[in-house]
Write an enzyme that holds these catalytic residues in place. Sequence first.
Site, PDB file in Angstrom:
ATOM      1  N   GLU A 250      41.808  27.703  27.879  1.00  0.00           N
ATOM      2  CA  GLU A 250      41.859  29.013  28.544  1.00  0.00           C
ATOM      3  C   GLU A 250      43.059  29.739  27.950  1.00  0.00           C
ATOM      4  O   GLU A 250      44.203  29.395  28.235  1.00  0.00           O
ATOM      5  CB  GLU A 250      42.037  28.827  30.062  1.00  0.00           C
ATOM      6  N   CYS A 284      46.740  36.452  32.710  1.00  0.00           N
ATOM      7  CA  CYS A 284      45.888  36.431  31.510  1.00  0.00           C
ATOM      8  C   CYS A 284      44.778  37.458  31.634  1.00  0.00           C
ATOM      9  O   CYS A 284      44.320  37.999  30.644  1.00  0.00           O
ATOM     10  CB  CYS A 284      45.314  35.040  31.288  1.00  0.00           C
TER      11      CYS A 284
END
Length: 517
Positions: A250, A284
């Site tokens: 990720e 993010c």
Amino acid sequence: MSTIEQTTEKPGNGARAQDSIAVENPATGEIIGHVPNLSREQIEDRVRRARAAQPGWEALGFKGRARVMLAMRQWIVENRERVIETLVSESGKTYEDALLQEVLYSVHSLGFWAKKAERYLRDERIRPQSWLDFGKKLVLRYRPVGVVGVIGPWNYPIVNNFGDCIPALMAGNAVVLKPSSVTPFSSLLMAEGLKASGLPDDVFHVATGAGGAGGVLVDNCDMIMFTGSTETGRKVAEQAARRLIPVSLELGGKDPMIVLEDADLERAANAAVTYAFSNGGQTCISIERVYVHEKIYDEFVEKVTEKARQLRQGKPDGAGSVDIGAITFEDQMEVLERHVADAREKGARILTGGKRREGAGRFFEPTVLADVDHSMLIMTEETFGPTLPIMKVRDEAEAVRLANDSPYGLDSSVWSRNVARAEKVARQVQAGATCVNDALVNYFALGQPFGGVKESGLGARHGAKGIQKYCRTHSILVTRFGPRRDPNYLPYRKSRTRLLERLIAFQFGRGKARRSA
Ligand code: NAD
């Protein structure tokens, strides 16, 4: 004890002695404590102990493991002030960022996986597809990989560290977590909570250290769940490839927001400010760039600027004290200053903010930029801070083209009152996830897989995929009834071969003949 090879990562914000790492409160600059800088041998010992404890944990079954997860949920709720205080002091984030993102996600996630793990991982019966597997029982099983190494970043010390340990544990694995050296205390607190919740010894370990400690996990664990930058993710994948162990990555993002001319401007402007600036923009899946239709550009920019100017920033001091906290990691400040300076030089208008705040602590003012374009770093590279660059577009096609003009593909959003139109646009965006008339909240939709495409990652968290990845599959074929000899058994006989040949021609030759007829 051998030292771990060093990486480019600076270990923590504070000074580092040989065997400990200082942890700083970014909102005050004070050192709040130290954690051990573990050696390779110490980390390998934790992995060995986790491996020895794993079979007993797996043997507890889903219900036994769920009991520990639900006890942990209770523990977090009861100890939430301490959890929030730990998060706030090591990251500089606000009380609300800690409560409404980190605490809420962890308790939601503990309950979700406690309930859903068994369903996602139960044996799957597969239907036979032809005479080749006719009459066979076909089963797919999910078995835990063994020891999962979870390596996490500093921006979400619980969500992206402990959060990924929950499904790994529920699948029956032991876990060794390597948190960022910038924010390790939240992970150590989660280990304390798990112990108090009845987790058997050695099933969960926290390995504190700098980047090299993550490398030791890649060398020793059976699977790696990595969250962090694309640059480090690539190194982890390369190292894991040498051992042929699975990795889930990720990574970074540059999430676009597309605002069409028929959007609810008030809602879109409120969301832009919230999801670009909450957690100080260090998310993010923050809104990192906005494309707005020319007809509504000026109005949207004005609304956003006005709302951004009203935000309060400073040292968090309990609920409701500030809206935006500190920049957690020292190096991030340099990226912010460089991106804003580059945009200014190339003609962007800085409508509010644009600089580091004077005084104690490490703060960057919430910054709105207009008249930006793709020649600027702020529109093409991950900034990871409280910046909101807004670009004017002619139409929806240009917005989509620019949104897709990025090496990243994490989250994204499209805004329009015409939901069908927005959904059509959403389907053209190259991203792992897209929201219509919303942003970021899809991270809380735990039944829906979430992950990046392009340079934003490999694999996904949440949903069935988010726990099946912590397993190796085992396919079992059972022949319950069979003749003493199948037609393909040795020794070959011409008559049986001819029979099979006719069968092959009958089944696979007919379609072709029909098509060519
Ligand atoms: P980072 O890549 O610098 O570090 C992440 C972790 O990897 C840290 O624990 C670090 O110590 C460790 N590490 C460093 N070098 C290593 C190596 N060679 N081998 C193994 N481990 C190593 O990232 P960061 O600065 O901590 O976090 C910010 C980044 O994380 C941003 O790019 C952000 O977008 C990304 N992120 C992504 C998601 C997501 O879900 N996609 C979530 C949060 C953060």
